[in-house]
Design a protein around this motif. Structure first.
Motif, PDB file in Angstrom:
ATOM      1  N   PRO B 420     -65.124  56.830  14.948  1.00 12.99           N
ATOM      2  CA  PRO B 420     -65.438  56.083  13.728  1.00 12.99           C
ATOM      3  C   PRO B 420     -66.500  56.823  12.920  1.00 12.99           C
ATOM      4  CG  PRO B 420     -65.665  54.678  15.684  1.00 12.99           C
ATOM      5  CD  PRO B 420     -65.417  56.059  16.176  1.00 12.99           C
ATOM      6  N   VAL B 421     -66.365  56.780  11.605  1.00 12.30           N
ATOM      7  CA  VAL B 421     -67.394  57.361  10.734  1.00 12.30           C
ATOM      8  C   VAL B 421     -68.448  56.270  10.529  1.00 12.30           C
ATOM      9  CG1 VAL B 421     -67.841  58.432   8.499  1.00 12.30           C
ATOM     10  CG2 VAL B 421     -65.655  58.837   9.648  1.00 12.30           C
ATOM     11  N   GLN B 422     -69.469  56.295  11.400  1.00  9.64           N
ATOM     12  CA  GLN B 422     -70.501  55.247  11.317  1.00  9.64           C
ATOM     13  C   GLN B 422     -71.411  55.452  10.119  1.00  9.64           C
ATOM     14  OE1 GLN B 422     -72.168  55.982  15.257  1.00  9.64           O
ATOM     15  NE2 GLN B 422     -71.186  54.123  16.058  1.00  9.64           N
ATOM     16  N   GLY B 423     -71.591  56.747   9.774  1.00 12.21           N
ATOM     17  CA  GLY B 423     -72.487  57.044   8.662  1.00 12.21           C
ATOM     18  C   GLY B 423     -72.205  58.421   8.110  1.00 12.21           C
ATOM     19  N   ALA B 424     -73.086  58.888   7.220  1.00 11.81           N
ATOM     20  CA  ALA B 424     -72.943  60.178   6.522  1.00 11.81           C
ATOM     21  C   ALA B 424     -71.680  60.179   5.671  1.00 11.81           C
ATOM     22  CB  ALA B 424     -73.028  61.347   7.480  1.00 11.81           C
ATOM     23  N   MET B 425     -71.047  61.321   5.496  1.00  8.96           N
ATOM     24  CA  MET B 425     -69.935  61.417   4.538  1.00  8.96           C
ATOM     25  C   MET B 425     -68.753  62.199   5.069  1.00  8.96           C
ATOM     26  SD  MET B 425     -72.146  62.226   1.120  1.00  8.96           S
ATOM     27  CE  MET B 425     -73.040  60.914   0.267  1.00  8.96           C
ATOM     28  N   TYR B 426     -68.645  62.301   6.386  1.00  5.59           N
ATOM     29  CA  TYR B 426     -67.629  63.179   6.946  1.00  5.59           C
ATOM     30  C   TYR B 426     -66.920  62.529   8.117  1.00  5.59           C
ATOM     31  CZ  TYR B 426     -70.959  66.061   4.577  1.00  5.59           C
ATOM     32  OH  TYR B 426     -71.824  66.543   3.641  1.00  5.59           O
ATOM     33  N   ALA B 427     -65.674  62.986   8.317  1.00  2.77           N
ATOM     34  CA  ALA B 427     -65.008  62.758   9.586  1.00  2.77           C
ATOM     35  C   ALA B 427     -64.859  64.121  10.255  1.00  2.77           C
ATOM     36  CB  ALA B 427     -63.645  62.131   9.360  1.00  2.77           C
ATOM     37  N   PHE B 428     -64.863  64.099  11.585  1.00  2.32           N
ATOM     38  CA  PHE B 428     -64.764  65.359  12.338  1.00  2.32           C
ATOM     39  C   PHE B 428     -63.717  65.166  13.444  1.00  2.32           C
ATOM     40  CE2 PHE B 428     -66.550  68.802  15.116  1.00  2.32           C
ATOM     41  CZ  PHE B 428     -66.528  69.825  14.176  1.00  2.32           C
ATOM     42  N   PRO B 429     -62.436  65.074  13.042  1.00  2.00           N
ATOM     43  CA  PRO B 429     -61.391  64.767  14.023  1.00  2.00           C
ATOM     44  C   PRO B 429     -61.127  65.947  14.960  1.00  2.00           C
ATOM     45  CG  PRO B 429     -60.611  64.499  11.742  1.00  2.00           C
ATOM     46  CD  PRO B 429     -61.910  65.231  11.694  1.00  2.00           C
ATOM     47  N   GLN B 430     -60.702  65.585  16.151  1.00  5.42           N
ATOM     48  CA  GLN B 430     -60.231  66.607  17.089  1.00  5.42           C
ATOM     49  C   GLN B 430     -58.710  66.674  17.013  1.00  5.42           C
ATOM     50  OE1 GLN B 430     -60.157  67.824  21.823  1.00  5.42           O
ATOM     51  NE2 GLN B 430     -61.715  66.374  21.153  1.00  5.42           N
ATOM     52  N   MET B 431     -58.160  67.875  17.157  1.00  3.70           N
ATOM     53  CA  MET B 431     -56.694  67.983  17.170  1.00  3.70           C
ATOM     54  C   MET B 431     -56.267  68.801  18.383  1.00  3.70           C
ATOM     55  SD  MET B 431     -56.575  70.365  13.779  1.00  3.70           S
ATOM     56  CE  MET B 431     -57.737  71.741  13.634  1.00  3.70           C
ATOM     57  N   LYS B 432     -55.184  68.345  18.980  1.00  2.00           N
ATOM     58  CA  LYS B 432     -54.559  69.118  20.063  1.00  2.00           C
ATOM     59  C   LYS B 432     -53.596  70.096  19.401  1.00  2.00           C
ATOM     60  CE  LYS B 432     -56.245  66.445  23.426  1.00  2.00           C
ATOM     61  NZ  LYS B 432     -57.649  66.869  23.573  1.00  2.00           N
ATOM     62  N   PHE B 479     -61.971  69.779  12.753  1.00  2.85           N
ATOM     63  CA  PHE B 479     -62.282  70.177  11.375  1.00  2.85           C
ATOM     64  C   PHE B 479     -63.146  69.083  10.767  1.00  2.85           C
ATOM     65  CE2 PHE B 479     -58.322  67.834  11.347  1.00  2.85           C
ATOM     66  CZ  PHE B 479     -58.483  66.916  10.336  1.00  2.85           C
ATOM     67  N   ARG B 480     -63.863  69.484   9.701  1.00  2.71           N
ATOM     68  CA  ARG B 480     -64.634  68.489   8.963  1.00  2.71           C
ATOM     69  C   ARG B 480     -63.932  68.220   7.642  1.00  2.71           C
ATOM     70  NH1 ARG B 480     -70.675  69.090   6.258  1.00  2.71           N
ATOM     71  NH2 ARG B 480     -69.492  69.967   4.542  1.00  2.71           N
ATOM     72  N   THR B 481     -63.852  66.951   7.313  1.00  9.06           N
ATOM     73  CA  THR B 481     -63.361  66.589   5.985  1.00  9.06           C
ATOM     74  C   THR B 481     -64.271  65.501   5.437  1.00  9.06           C
ATOM     75  OG1 THR B 481     -61.451  65.871   4.711  1.00  9.06           O
ATOM     76  CG2 THR B 481     -61.728  64.866   6.860  1.00  9.06           C
ATOM     77  N   THR B 482     -64.425  65.496   4.129  1.00  9.25           N
ATOM     78  CA  THR B 482     -65.315  64.484   3.556  1.00  9.25           C
ATOM     79  C   THR B 482     -64.539  63.199   3.322  1.00  9.25           C
ATOM     80  OG1 THR B 482     -64.876  64.813   1.218  1.00  9.25           O
ATOM     81  CG2 THR B 482     -66.428  66.321   2.243  1.00  9.25           C
ATOM     82  N   ILE B 483     -65.294  62.129   3.149  1.00  8.85           N
ATOM     83  CA  ILE B 483     -64.656  60.847   2.826  1.00  8.85           C
ATOM     84  C   ILE B 483     -64.818  60.571   1.332  1.00  8.85           C
ATOM     85  CG2 ILE B 483     -65.105  59.936   5.144  1.00  8.85           C
ATOM     86  CD1 ILE B 483     -67.416  58.282   3.860  1.00  8.85           C
ATOM     87  N   LEU B 484     -65.040  61.624   0.527  1.00 11.49           N
ATOM     88  CA  LEU B 484     -65.514  61.389  -0.829  1.00 11.49           C
ATOM     89  C   LEU B 484     -64.468  61.302  -1.931  1.00 11.49           C
ATOM     90  CD1 LEU B 484     -68.735  63.415  -0.437  1.00 11.49           C
ATOM     91  CD2 LEU B 484     -68.601  60.987  -0.924  1.00 11.49           C
TER      92      LEU B 484
END
Lengths: 509, 509
Positions: B420-432, B479-484
């Motif tokens: 979960p994106v609890q705060g800040a402005m990014y998600a950092f999902p893991q991928m197989k 990877f990092r992606t913004t929620i913006l």
């Protein structure tokens, strides 16, 4: 400062103490913001708080950082001044950079008919270069492309030689650009530290940055007897001595000079370039005062122009030249705009330079915007042209008049001598100090120029920067003062200075 | 990049080459502005120039530096948007920081009745803090006193604990402040380099600055299986290993997390402080996302507050905390405003810190001005309060909604998982990633996350930052992606992303 014993005790409790901190920062000095300026600030603070004034209320110059006279002075010298509470109504008309700043900050103002069309076009060009048409967005790390292109066009017009916008990097003032390029050279070779030739007297950014980067400062003395000229024999002397213990890699030239106010001749520049080529030195041309040339017969030549016109092998030399929106006739130093043009860089090194600046994201977009105004002024036929030209000429004429007034006055004071202020914004007079004053200063472990400056400050409220902060030939004593206070204030200040100096001579006779 | 032979040839002609330049800058990496972002810029440039688009015209996100989504996204999310040509008329109302910027830039606008009184008062307070009532003047190096006082008041309100304005230093964005404090710690002890604990994944400013300063990076892994929490056992593991070859001096905590989006609990912060005290580490609290907390049950606690409330010996620990105007709900990243609060510093060291920043003169005055708006927002009863609160709430609500949308979408894609994106402005999902893709990337000498990001960019125009730039547990790919981006754009982007990912899996099956 605490004693060694105190520090040891503190060390038991603190992670970071004077004993285990970065030694390079400990040795750094930055005279134009040093203890004297701090004391000046304290005095000003007292006055701000309304306590009585020892100087009959004429202390308007106290507490100005001496270096900050630059901005205030330039701005006050404007025909159409930008002013805050009190004299807001008196402001004659809007000025270019301020109008552009307001428009790009708050684009709703584009509807306001008080803004001329060419000013709106300038603001719109900046917004078009911003992501989301907003100055609140990050830009590319070297700055907005259209502004870099305007800088290149400015350089081309100035020099009559082509300039590539991709060689231009915008920065937060010139200082930021200078440090970015300088740090590329940090690398010991064969156990020798990298060294950089800098003028003495110099602008203390250089000594401070070299100390921070643990690079060797190689001072070359400017010749006071020849209007602070730059004799090649002195460059040769200094580099020969330096080669014994370090690896000279670059030379800094400040033209027009700070604090010395000289403007180099084309021939002198040619000789410096030949010297740098012989010695394989990277050229740093600090040319932030290029618009501030006052003396008859003096003319600004950029290192870029001279070097390119000299042809090969010189025109392929590595050169970084620096410019700022803090000087000139705009003097917007608080907005932090600047640029560097770096030519003939090895492509791999260029990529590293761009990478290294990227970690700081981007220079302030509003600083970039003001830099755009400096390099892209109104042209004949544009609505703002007449007012802009009038304002610019008025500032430069007034500075010219003050340059002469300052040098003439110091030359008329007993025991003082001052070279003509050909350019930049400072005078750097020499003073003969009485033996007793020198002895007292030495007993106190300070340079006599520092003792003099503190006494001047305490007695009159006038804040100068002692020559010790810039470097001077041993046994000579100087100070830097700006030419920026308004003429009537400047005149009053110079008279007060004269009185103080006479009292000082009498006191230590 | 040229070959070694080419470089040798160039070395004959150039003073400065890859072989003799600063080695610390060579090893620096800065992923959020790296080759991928440069390629994204090239692609955007092609589109800007009007050539045909491979993606059916839906490439609005191309060429945005991923990190720059921040500003644009926040700004677009505003109810009363600030906008340039085209939609200027649609802008509902003026926003606080933009109005204040326009007023301080061009004080003639004080006469304009469209500016509310409390906005004018804010602008006037800034001008009163400027020499000559002008934002074009230099300020004190740590910033304008009244703004430093407002920062201290903000901190006091936030924490319910006193703050001293003299512990506050304004800076050109948080990055500038972080580097200024970090460089104090550069000092080898007993031949060991100074080391700094940083989270993995981390924001690349830290790895880049440690590389530039030749300090040792000591990575501690955040626990992805526990919502990127910070287990003390992992801190102990990393410092124990590090002590074998370097001298750990500081620990960096990013809270809320970048790129990981977690918000630390009070208990976790207490444990980190106890660990830092045991190990005698200087605390760096990167708290620039303190206003960006979205998840139910998550709450921001500053390190300052927790440390002071823990009492002695913790409340005397050295702590630097950093804040910015680039994040939060204003997102004015291009204006470069920030502050650091540095407490419990040895007085001698504090003097050195102030001296070292003085060589850069002062942070941009307009960046200081925006920082003032962040820490001194309108209060109930003031004319701007209602609009400001509405705008602020609208931005934060929208970010909260997007934070959930992004995490939910990635969790619904095959082979992806996202905390979960609890705060800040990014998600950092893991991928197989498929074994064939991993093998191909390794054959090309790159991290599989980089291969993935380049293919995504070329195929869809979407620019993410590969996990390799932030650090990740070996064998995992992120990877990092913004929620913006705006919700509708974000939704379209996420759908495109899903399609690409399925194609990618099929391609490398």
């Amino acid at each position: 400062m605490s004693t060694t014993a105190d520090r040891r005790a503190a060390a038991a409790a603190k992670c970071l103490t004077l004993d285990n901190m970065n030694p390079n920062i400990k040795v750094m000095e930055y005279a134009v913001r040093g203890p004297l300026v701090i004391r000046a600030g304290e005095i000003a603070h007292v006055y701000d708080r309304g306590s009585s004034c020892r100087c009959g209320g004429k202390m308007s110059h106290v507490g100005q950082h001496e270096s900050e006279y630059q901005s205030d002075g330039v701005r006050r010298a404007r025909a159409a001044g930008h002013s805050g509470r009190g004299n807001r109504k008196r402001a004659a008309k809007l000025s270019l950079s301020l109008q552009v700043l307001a428009l790009v900050s708050l684009p709703q103002l584009f509807d306001d008919p008080r803004f001329p069309d060419d000013v709106k076009q300038r603001a719109q060009a900046v917004l078009d270069g911003c992501r989301g048409q907003s100055v609140g967005s990050y830009t590319d790390s070297p700055g907005i492309e259209i502004i870099r292109r305007h800088v290149a066009q400015y350089i081309s017009r100035r020099d009559g030689q082509p300039a590539d916008w991709q060689d231009v990097i915008l920065s937060a003032g010139a200082s930021d650009g200078i440090k970015s390029v300088l740090k590329l050279l940090i690398e010991d070779v064969d156990g020798k530290k990298p060294g950089v030739l800098i003028p003495i007297p110099q602008y203390p950014l250089y000594s401070a940055s070299l100390a921070e980067f643990n690079m060797e400062q190689i001072g070359y003395y400017l010749d006071e007897s020849k209007q602070w000229g730059l004799p090649i024999s002195e460059l040769e002397r200094s580099i020969t001595e330096a080669r014994k213990h370090c690896n000279p890699r670059a030379i800094v030239i400040i033209n027009p000079g700070n604090p010395t106010g000289q403007v180099l001749t084309k021939e002198n520049i040619q000789d410096i370039i030949k010297f740098a080529h012989r010695e394989k030195l990277f050229l740093f041309a600090d040319e932030v005062y290029q618009d501030n040339v006052y003396a008859e017969g003096s003319k600004f030549y950029s290192f870029k122009k001279v070097l390119v016109e000299m042809g090969e092998p010189y025109k392929s030399m590595e050169l970084a030249s620096f410019m700022s929106c803090s000087k000139g006739y705009m003097g917007e130093c608080g907005l932090r705009g600047g640029y560097s043009e770096v030519i003939n860089l090895d492509p791999g090194v260029k990529a590293m330079l761009h990478k290294s600046i990227s970690a700081m994201l981007c220079p302030t977009v509003l600083g970039q915007t003001v830099m755009d105004c400096v390099v892209n002024p109104p042209q004949p036929g544009e609505p703002s042209y007449e007012q802009f030209s009038r304002e610019k000429q008025s500032v430069l004429d007034s500075l010219k008049q003050r340059a002469k007034m300052v040098a003439d006055t110091f030359n008329s004071i007993e025991g003082m001598s001052c070279n003509p202020v050909q350019g930049a914004m400072y005078a750097f007079p020499q003073m003969k100090l009485p033996a007793k004053a020198i002895a007292k200063a030495k007993a106190e472990g300070k340079c006599p120029s520092v003792l003099y400056a503190f006494e001047l400050l305490e007695r009159t409220g006038i804040c100068i920067v002692p020559g010790a902060g810039f470097g001077q030939v041993p046994g000579t004593y100087h100070f830097r003062t700006t030419i920026l206070p308004q003429p009537e204030k400047l005149k009053a200040m110079l008279e007060k200075f004269r009185e103080f100096h006479e009292e000082f001579l009498a006191k230590y006779k």
